[in-house]
Motif scaffolding. Structure first.
Motif, PDB file in Angstrom:
ATOM      1  N   ASP A  86      28.216  58.341   0.557  1.00 27.48           N
ATOM      2  CA  ASP A  86      29.508  59.034   0.656  1.00 27.48           C
ATOM      3  C   ASP A  86      30.696  58.090   0.828  1.00 27.48           C
ATOM      4  N   VAL A  87      30.656  56.931   0.175  1.00 29.21           N
ATOM      5  CA  VAL A  87      31.775  55.995   0.216  1.00 29.21           C
ATOM      6  C   VAL A  87      32.848  56.483  -0.754  1.00 29.21           C
ATOM      7  N   ASP A  88      34.069  56.583  -0.270  1.00 28.33           N
ATOM      8  CA  ASP A  88      35.199  56.948  -1.119  1.00 28.33           C
ATOM      9  C   ASP A  88      35.812  55.656  -1.645  1.00 28.33           C
ATOM     10  N   LEU A  89      35.579  55.380  -2.909  1.00 27.99           N
ATOM     11  CA  LEU A  89      36.039  54.124  -3.497  1.00 27.99           C
ATOM     12  C   LEU A  89      37.560  54.008  -3.544  1.00 27.99           C
ATOM     13  N   GLU A  90      38.246  55.134  -3.472  1.00 29.82           N
ATOM     14  CA  GLU A  90      39.719  55.094  -3.462  1.00 29.82           C
ATOM     15  C   GLU A  90      40.277  54.652  -2.113  1.00 29.82           C
ATOM     16  N   THR A  91      39.483  54.783  -1.054  1.00 26.24           N
ATOM     17  CA  THR A  91      40.013  54.462   0.277  1.00 26.24           C
ATOM     18  C   THR A  91      39.227  53.388   1.025  1.00 26.24           C
ATOM     19  N   VAL A  92      38.148  52.893   0.451  1.00 19.36           N
ATOM     20  CA  VAL A  92      37.378  51.859   1.146  1.00 19.36           C
ATOM     21  C   VAL A  92      38.320  50.677   1.430  1.00 19.36           C
ATOM     22  N   PRO A  93      38.289  50.159   2.663  1.00 18.20           N
ATOM     23  CA  PRO A  93      39.217  49.086   3.022  1.00 18.20           C
ATOM     24  C   PRO A  93      38.988  47.806   2.220  1.00 18.20           C
ATOM     25  N   MET A  94      40.097  47.248   1.740  1.00 17.65           N
ATOM     26  CA  MET A  94      40.076  45.986   1.000  1.00 17.65           C
ATOM     27  C   MET A  94      41.204  45.113   1.518  1.00 17.65           C
ATOM     28  N   GLU A  95      40.990  43.823   1.406  1.00 16.80           N
ATOM     29  CA  GLU A  95      42.046  42.875   1.751  1.00 16.80           C
ATOM     30  C   GLU A  95      42.030  41.750   0.728  1.00 16.80           C
ATOM     31  N   ALA A  96      43.175  41.519   0.096  1.00 15.08           N
ATOM     32  CA  ALA A  96      43.289  40.485  -0.926  1.00 15.08           C
ATOM     33  C   ALA A  96      44.101  39.312  -0.417  1.00 15.08           C
ATOM     34  N   GLU A  97      43.668  38.139  -0.803  1.00 11.82           N
ATOM     35  CA  GLU A  97      44.428  36.918  -0.551  1.00 11.82           C
ATOM     36  C   GLU A  97      44.712  36.292  -1.906  1.00 11.82           C
ATOM     37  N   VAL A  98      45.987  36.086  -2.203  1.00 11.28           N
ATOM     38  CA  VAL A  98      46.405  35.550  -3.492  1.00 11.28           C
ATOM     39  C   VAL A  98      46.920  34.135  -3.317  1.00 11.28           C
ATOM     40  N   VAL A  99      46.417  33.226  -4.127  1.00 11.91           N
ATOM     41  CA  VAL A  99      46.911  31.859  -4.191  1.00 11.91           C
ATOM     42  C   VAL A  99      47.153  31.558  -5.666  1.00 11.91           C
ATOM     43  N   GLU A 100      48.428  31.448  -6.011  1.00 12.89           N
ATOM     44  CA  GLU A 100      48.861  31.231  -7.382  1.00 12.89           C
ATOM     45  C   GLU A 100      48.297  32.343  -8.273  1.00 12.89           C
ATOM     46  N   THR A 101      47.377  32.027  -9.193  1.00 14.44           N
ATOM     47  CA  THR A 101      46.858  33.052 -10.104  1.00 14.44           C
ATOM     48  C   THR A 101      45.417  33.446  -9.788  1.00 14.44           C
ATOM     49  N   SER A 102      44.969  33.131  -8.588  1.00 12.88           N
ATOM     50  CA  SER A 102      43.621  33.503  -8.154  1.00 12.88           C
ATOM     51  C   SER A 102      43.719  34.422  -6.949  1.00 12.88           C
ATOM     52  N   ALA A 103      42.765  35.329  -6.856  1.00 11.67           N
ATOM     53  CA  ALA A 103      42.716  36.224  -5.696  1.00 11.67           C
ATOM     54  C   ALA A 103      41.281  36.333  -5.214  1.00 11.67           C
ATOM     55  N   THR A 104      41.146  36.467  -3.920  1.00 16.91           N
ATOM     56  CA  THR A 104      39.870  36.784  -3.304  1.00 16.91           C
ATOM     57  C   THR A 104      40.072  38.119  -2.612  1.00 16.91           C
ATOM     58  N   VAL A 105      39.244  39.096  -2.988  1.00 17.42           N
ATOM     59  CA  VAL A 105      39.359  40.423  -2.401  1.00 17.42           C
ATOM     60  C   VAL A 105      38.076  40.711  -1.630  1.00 17.42           C
ATOM     61  N   THR A 106      38.242  41.038  -0.366  1.00 14.00           N
ATOM     62  CA  THR A 106      37.108  41.372   0.494  1.00 14.00           C
ATOM     63  C   THR A 106      37.065  42.878   0.662  1.00 14.00           C
ATOM     64  N   VAL A 107      35.896  43.462   0.379  1.00 11.67           N
ATOM     65  CA  VAL A 107      35.684  44.897   0.546  1.00 11.67           C
ATOM     66  C   VAL A 107      34.874  45.088   1.825  1.00 11.67           C
ATOM     67  N   ASP A 108      35.393  45.908   2.727  1.00  9.10           N
ATOM     68  CA  ASP A 108      34.748  46.174   4.008  1.00  9.10           C
ATOM     69  C   ASP A 108      34.017  47.515   3.913  1.00  9.10           C
TER      70      ASP A 108
END
Length: 137
Positions: A86-108
């Protein structure tokens, strides 16, 4: 004589405008307000997860950096994987870190360990590069 005050003001504005935030590490690439946004990277990853969860290979290919490497049979086999429990993909917490043209996105994930995804900004759009071992697509 009125113009004499204008030169130092303009010079100061140019110098301040050219400075980028490097934090405490001078070797770290600069991040600026002109860099692609973290929220756009998160949106791309959400779109990827929603497409993969729906088993929609064409949509998955729209969100990845190397669409030619996507195996549609694998995408179809993974249908429903991301919304399990029952994970809601529209609201699952994410946090992105952007450095220039790269991003790391962590899904909790609510009940599972977090996943870390890499994205690249190419031709005006974010594209999913890879995920950690949790990604089977």
């Amino acid at each position: 004589m009125r113009i004499s005050w204008l030169v130092p003001v303009l010079l100061g504005a140019v110098l301040l405008g050219g400075c980028a935030d490097r934090g405490d590490d001078p070797d770290r690439p600069a991040t600026t307000t002109a860099s692609p946004s973290a929220s756009a990277a998160e949106r791309t990853l959400r779109d990827y997860l929603l497409a993969a969860d729906a088993g929609d290979c064409d949509e998955v290919k729209e969100t990845v950096l190397l669409p030619e490497q996507v195996e549609c049979a694998d995408v179809r086999d993974q249908k429903g994987r991301w919304s399990g429990g029952d994970v809601d993909l529209e609201t699952v917490p994410m946090e992105a870190e952007v450095v220039e043209t790269s991003a790391t996105v962590t899904v909790d994930w609510p009940k599972d360990p977090e996943d870390v995804w890499s994205l690249e900004h190419v031709d005006g759009s974010w594209r999913v590069v890879n995920a950690d071992a949790g990604d089977g697509v």
